[in-house]
Design an enzyme around this catalytic site. Structure first.
Site, short mmCIF file in Angstrom:
data_model
loop_
_atom_site.label_atom_id
_atom_site.label_comp_id
_atom_site.label_asym_id
_atom_site.label_seq_id
_atom_site.Cartn_x
_atom_site.Cartn_y
_atom_site.Cartn_z
CD GLU A 188 -2.87 -1.46 2.18
OE1 GLU A 188 -2.87 -0.64 3.10
OE2 GLU A 188 -3.59 -2.48 2.16
N PRO A 205 3.83 -5.90 -10.32
CG PRO A 205 2.06 -6.00 -11.84
CD PRO A 205 2.35 -5.98 -10.39
CG HIS A 390 -14.77 -8.74 6.95
ND1 HIS A 390 -14.35 -8.21 8.15
CD2 HIS A 390 -13.86 -8.35 6.03
CE1 HIS A 390 -13.24 -7.52 7.96
NE2 HIS A 390 -12.92 -7.58 6.69
CG HIS A 391 -13.18 -15.10 7.34
ND1 HIS A 391 -13.03 -16.32 6.72
CD2 HIS A 391 -14.38 -15.16 8.01
CE1 HIS A 391 -14.09 -17.09 6.99
NE2 HIS A 391 -14.91 -16.40 7.76
CD GLU A 392 -8.08 -7.87 9.12
OE1 GLU A 392 -8.47 -7.27 8.11
OE2 GLU A 392 -6.92 -8.34 9.22
CG HIS A 470 -9.13 -6.09 1.15
ND1 HIS A 470 -9.40 -4.76 1.02
CD2 HIS A 470 -9.94 -6.73 0.26
CE1 HIS A 470 -10.35 -4.58 0.10
NE2 HIS A 470 -10.69 -5.76 -0.37
CD GLU A 471 -5.34 -5.53 4.66
OE1 GLU A 471 -5.89 -6.57 5.03
OE2 GLU A 471 -5.96 -4.48 4.46
CD GLU A 489 -6.62 -3.15 0.40
OE1 GLU A 489 -7.13 -2.09 0.71
OE2 GLU A 489 -6.09 -3.92 1.24
CD GLU A 495 -8.05 1.01 2.27
OE1 GLU A 495 -8.88 1.08 1.36
OE2 GLU A 495 -7.16 0.16 2.33
#
Lengths: 689, 689
Positions: A188, A205, A390-392, A470-471, A489, A495
């Site tokens: 990020e 890339p 959702h699984h954080e 994500h991440e 992501e 965000e």
């Protein structure tokens, strides 16, 4: 006449001799140690393979007869054996021709052509262990890939790779767009634009534009059970593989036989040519899941932006976002507006306390008491809406993996058929367990996580669930093989516009198109039509927010703003309702990396086309021809554009114009983009008479 | 008077208020999160310590009130615990003043002043594991060092360091002189000169010159039981520690309490100021060996250059160099010319076959049959010459370490009191054995080799033997603590002039002075007066070869040419016979990194001074004042200089002039250096009347 004849003969003889000498000279000029060569189907690209005095393997690439990759090394450093690098002899070679067209279940286009020549090279060490190594090149007219294959051999059974020695010696000076690697367990970053000679260590890339105008993107394909390749500049214009570290052992441990991922270089004369390039997908294995009609492209809203605005919290308490009432409101909104999904973050136990630093408390099957998951699942079903799971994990796969199957079973039972996973791993990296059960920290894109992500995707596929991490680990085209890996992501997303310092500048999304997005779909979560973060405005315009749905490809697209905000912006919201997330075709009409881009895509379910254009901080006027439309057909262009006074730096960022115009393929359009602006157009095909 | 008094009072009040406001402003301007500060004894340097919102520790350095190192991060990534990086609170601080002068048993100067202020900072995590970390800064007027100390604490007993997060954010644009790190198990590169923004990953010392003329060298001191620090540029002008990899585990594993090496930055307004800077030595511990009068600086010849010329071989056979007859000739020559040592390479079993690739066959106690080591030891003793031992390991410490004590015992018994060791580790790195007895490959400068080298030095010290490793770990000033660690290689040496493509260009040795040599003595092996490699001439002149004995400091200096060649060049050889290898003082009269340098050193055993000057490919004329000489004393200057027509690019490279001149401290000399040339002068002090 006689004189003329003699002259003609003389000329012919001269030409023959000249050609003979020229070919001799070419032969002599070629490296004395060139051992193999091959050319792409249309002759655009060719590879030369050399083994030097010390038996190092090197390769070089010519494009249109000009060297674009100078001789570059191949090889490995191993943990428990001598380097696999020198003293190598070519002991076999084979060439083969391939041309096929295959179908994507969902994507930027329906059909993909895979047209390449393969050069398969068997190397054997001349002395010592006499280990074997196979190198396979695939030459396309618009790029190339190569991978290593470790054959089954008793003297090299367990392969412990300390480092891969692959190099890419870029021949021509170039400008590079890149983000740093090795610093953070995420991708990020804002993009650097520097001379190639100022690149330090980059994720792929990484995109280059050489002084002669050649665009190249360096990446990899089919990253399976191996560490991600970072590229470190080791001298001048030479980039070298630096595999993502393990943290507690060799970077990669495998048992032969196995293959490395493909090392890929996409090439095009234009920036847009890179976006239209399917090389990375082509170098992945075909669909391994069989019937994947259950993988649904969709749009979704979610209880998410309100957390980033600090209106709600992930953890429990008076501001807990994931409550039954609010979720029902979102389900109602989605149902009313034809959006398939509703994401709810912070629904499960474990968000209280310092989750960010540990992830130890996450329970993936237990909801907070104020989130009645059973009732909501039934409510959603009734409304024909799907809750997005959702699984954080906080990057704690030591806690997540033991719960994985139960967590997926729960979702399957509830009809939750896609999951956004999360791997915020800022505490020390991704937390995993070694063979002895001890915790160790590792990287988000090392072999451990390559295995983990695929495990989640495969377990999810068994339950007909799609995954959107994500991440994440970077995309390397594995959606071809596992079509339920719908998006991820893997870059600085929306965000950051809520709280990022700085928020994403307008050039960021343009940079993404020509770098990150070359790797595959991104869940960027556009559509914040309020243009308001947490006390800071978005560096965007309303029309641009809409354009992003076409510019940034994903089979799942969030409408990221709150439903209350959408209630205030229903006119531009119409485009979000209309825009598809699955396409029959994609074309890039224009673009320069980091500056601007215009992309058109054809709806797979209708004859409609959609256009998205976006620019950096500079306003600009782009002329486009509509020749992509079906000739003779009449279209109603529904145009969402910046107003004449729109500017992302002032309150005028909200100004936009919605208008209609009848057009055909013979027309031209002038797209006037405000500073930081964009334009979105739906071309509605007239019904055939 | 009254008016004047009132004015004075007013002025005083005004000044007081002004000072009050100014101090308030300074306080406000300072980072809100600044938690500590300290200044060097003379006020030249100061450090600021900050902890940000997230509790990251950063430091910044001001020099003469100007920020030279911008806020830079500190911290660690660990293998099995969260990062030790954020959420830190300063829980103790202490300052102390130190000023001492200590004596070197041998060196560039006899007495060293160690004058610094220390700032000791105790940090504790605010939550979670509440781990402690101490950071100690030592501020000198000409640079600074800092290290981490891991206190004894139950929650962090075994420390597994995956990466050190130390950064150096250089404030001003700069030019950098550097060699790449991470590519090869050696330091043997020509130096890059690039903008700092084009550094990728560099070994230390890396030397910078900023646009305002500040010279800085980044390095480390006291590298004990830890991995060497490479510096990778992570963005713009920021360099970050990247520890040398282990290959099969965390980069560093230690048990608390322990300290990291010192991270050092030497600073000076001139290039020469860096050379005169003793900061790295000062940050090492005092002599740990007690009486070290047995460590003898010396000069030596050797059976070595003939191997590089292909006249002899290391392995057995008709051209075996290490034979009894040839060794006796070398002993005779050394005895005749007052040189203490005779190196013999290739004397022991194991050089036949592919030693380069394995090192498995080396036997460190068994001589080849044609090398009668007992007879030669006796012969040398009779001639008052010392054989210089040789242990080439091919980087295979798994084979060397089990033989180490026996090998040292043999040498001790034979009166061989110094050893050149070698670690050519091209096969896959240094080969070591793990706790289970399995072979693994590691880096030449990782924790494994930091331990190994010190083990050899300590075992050798027990037997009063000095050590001089080639292909070593870098020097970090440990000669202060272990004075029998007399020199090492650790850079591209003379042998590249025999066969290197390219051979060392003239600027290389100038670059060494301002980079590699800042770390400590180098066994560069100058003095090839024939100026002939294996079919290629040296990029040097005769006078320059002599000058190198003064320019490149080492307590042991080889006369690297063959004795047959010296027989043909006895006039210039006189300087090699005369020049000392131990000095009372050293001064740099002039110099620019990579361009030229003039160094003078005072003999420790007499009142004589010696001068060495060398230039890059450009000829140049340097004016020097002789004020370093003792005022009033008369000296006979024995000058060895390039002739008027000398040029390193033609046969005139051999042209030189030897002349004498009477001088005093009041005189000036004009040094005319040929392209690629140099000048050597012995100033013989007249006997006091």
């Amino acid at each position: 006449m006689r004189i003329s004849l003699a002259t003609g003969l003389l000329k012919a003889v001269f030409l023959f001799v000249f050609a003979l000498i020229a070919s001799l000279l070419v032969t002599m000029a070629a490296q004395a140690d060139q051992v193999a060569t091959a050319t792409s189907p249309g002759g655009e690209l060719s590879v030369r393979i050399m083994t030097g005095n010390e038996g190092h393997i090197t390769y070089a690439i010519d494009r249109k007869g000009v060297e674009v990759i100078s001789p570059s090394k191949l090889g490995f450093i191993l943990a428990d054996q001598p380097k696999l690098e020198r003293n190598m002899a070519l002991t076999s070679q084979a060439q083969s021709r391939h041309d096929e067209t295959w179908e994507l279940p969902w994507g930027e286009r329906q059909f993909v052509r895979n047209d390449y020549n393969e050069l398969r090279l068997g190397f054997t060490e001349k002395t010592g262990l006499k280990r074997q190594l196979t190198v396979v090149f695939r030459l396309y007219d618009n790029g190339f890939g190569f991978r290593y294959e470790f054959p089954d051999q008793p003297q090299l059974k367990t392969v412990k790779i300390v480092e891969e020695l692959t190099e890419f010696a870029v021949a021509e000076p170039a400008t590079a767009w890149w983000i740093p690697a090795g610093e953070w367990n995420r991708y990020e970053y804002l993009y650097n634009k520097t001379p190639l000679t100022e690149v330090s260590q980059a994720h792929t890339p990484i995109t280059l534009k050489t002084t002669s105008g050649l665009h190249m993107a360096f990446h990899e394909a089919a990253l399976v059970d191996y560490s991600a390749m970072w590229l470190r500049r080791v001298s001048g214009q030479t980039l070298k593989a630096n595999l993502s570290p393990h943290g507690d052992g060799p970077k990669v441990t495998r048992t032969a036989p196995f293959n490395t991922p493909w090392r890929t270089v996409q090439m095009a004369d234009t920036a847009g040519g890179l976006v239209e390039n399917d090389l990375v997908l082509n170098l992945n294995e075909p669909n391994a899941l069989g019937d994947v009609s259950w993988v649904k492209p969709y749009k979704y809203v979610g209880i998410w932006w309100d957390m980033h605005l600090n209106n709600n919290t992930w953890g429990s308490g008076p501001k807990h976002g994931a409550n039954t009432k609010k979720t029902k409101d979102y389900i109602d909104f989605a149902a009313q507006n034809g959006l398939r999904g509703v994401l709810v973050e912070g629904w499960n136990l474990g968000w209280d306390g310092d989750w960010f630093a540990s992830g130890n408390d996450f329970d993936f099957t237990k909801a907070y008491p104020d989130f009645d998951i059973e009732e909501l699942a039934a409510y959603a079903k009734k409304k024909r809406v799907h809750i997005v799971g959702h699984h954080e994990t906080a990057g704690n796969i030591a806690v997540y993996e033991p719960q994985l199957e139960a967590a997926l079973d729960l979702y399957q039972r509830l009809g939750i058929d896609s999951i956004k996973t999360g791997y915020v791993a800022d505490a020390g990296g991704v937390k995993a367990r070694d063979a002895d059960g001890n915790i160790f920290y590792t990287w988000h894109d090392g072999q451990v996580m390559a295995r983990h992500h695929l495990k989640v995707v495969v377990e999810a596929a068994k339950r007909k669930i799609a995954i959107n991490p994500h991440e994440p680990i970077k995309d390397t085209g594995l959606r071809r093989t596992y079509p339920n890996w719908v998006a991820r992501e893997g870059a600085r997303g929306m965000e950051y516009n809520a709280w990022g310092q700085p928020p994403n500048p307008p050039e960021h999304e343009i940079n993404l198109v020509f770098t990150r997005l070359l790797s595959g779909p991104m869940d960027y979560t556009p559509g914040v039509l309020s243009l308001e973060g947490a006390g800071q405005p978005l560096q965007s315009t309303v029309a641009r927010q809409l354009a992003l749905y076409v510019v940034i490809y994903s089979p799942i697209q969030m409408a990221a703003d709150t439903i209350e905000n959408y209630g205030k912006h229903m006119k531009p919201f119409q485009f979000i309702k209309d825009v598809p997330t699955d396409w029959a075709d994609t074309q890039v009409l224009n673009g320069e990396v980091g500056d601007y881009v215009t992309i058109v895509r054809k709806d797979k379910a209708s004859a409609d086309w959609y256009l998205g254009a976006a620019t950096d901080e500079a306003g600009r006027t782009l002329e486009v021809t509509l020749s992509f439309l079906e000739p003779g057909k009449v279209y109603m262009a529904q145009i969402y554009r910046d107003a004449d006074d729109t500017d992302y730096r002032t309150d005028t960022r909200h100004h936009h114009v919605i208008e209609q115009k009848t057009v055909t393929a013979a027309d031209r359009l002038t797209l006037k983009l405000a500073p930081g602006g964009g334009q979105a157009i739906r071309f509605v095909a007239a019904k055939s008479r």
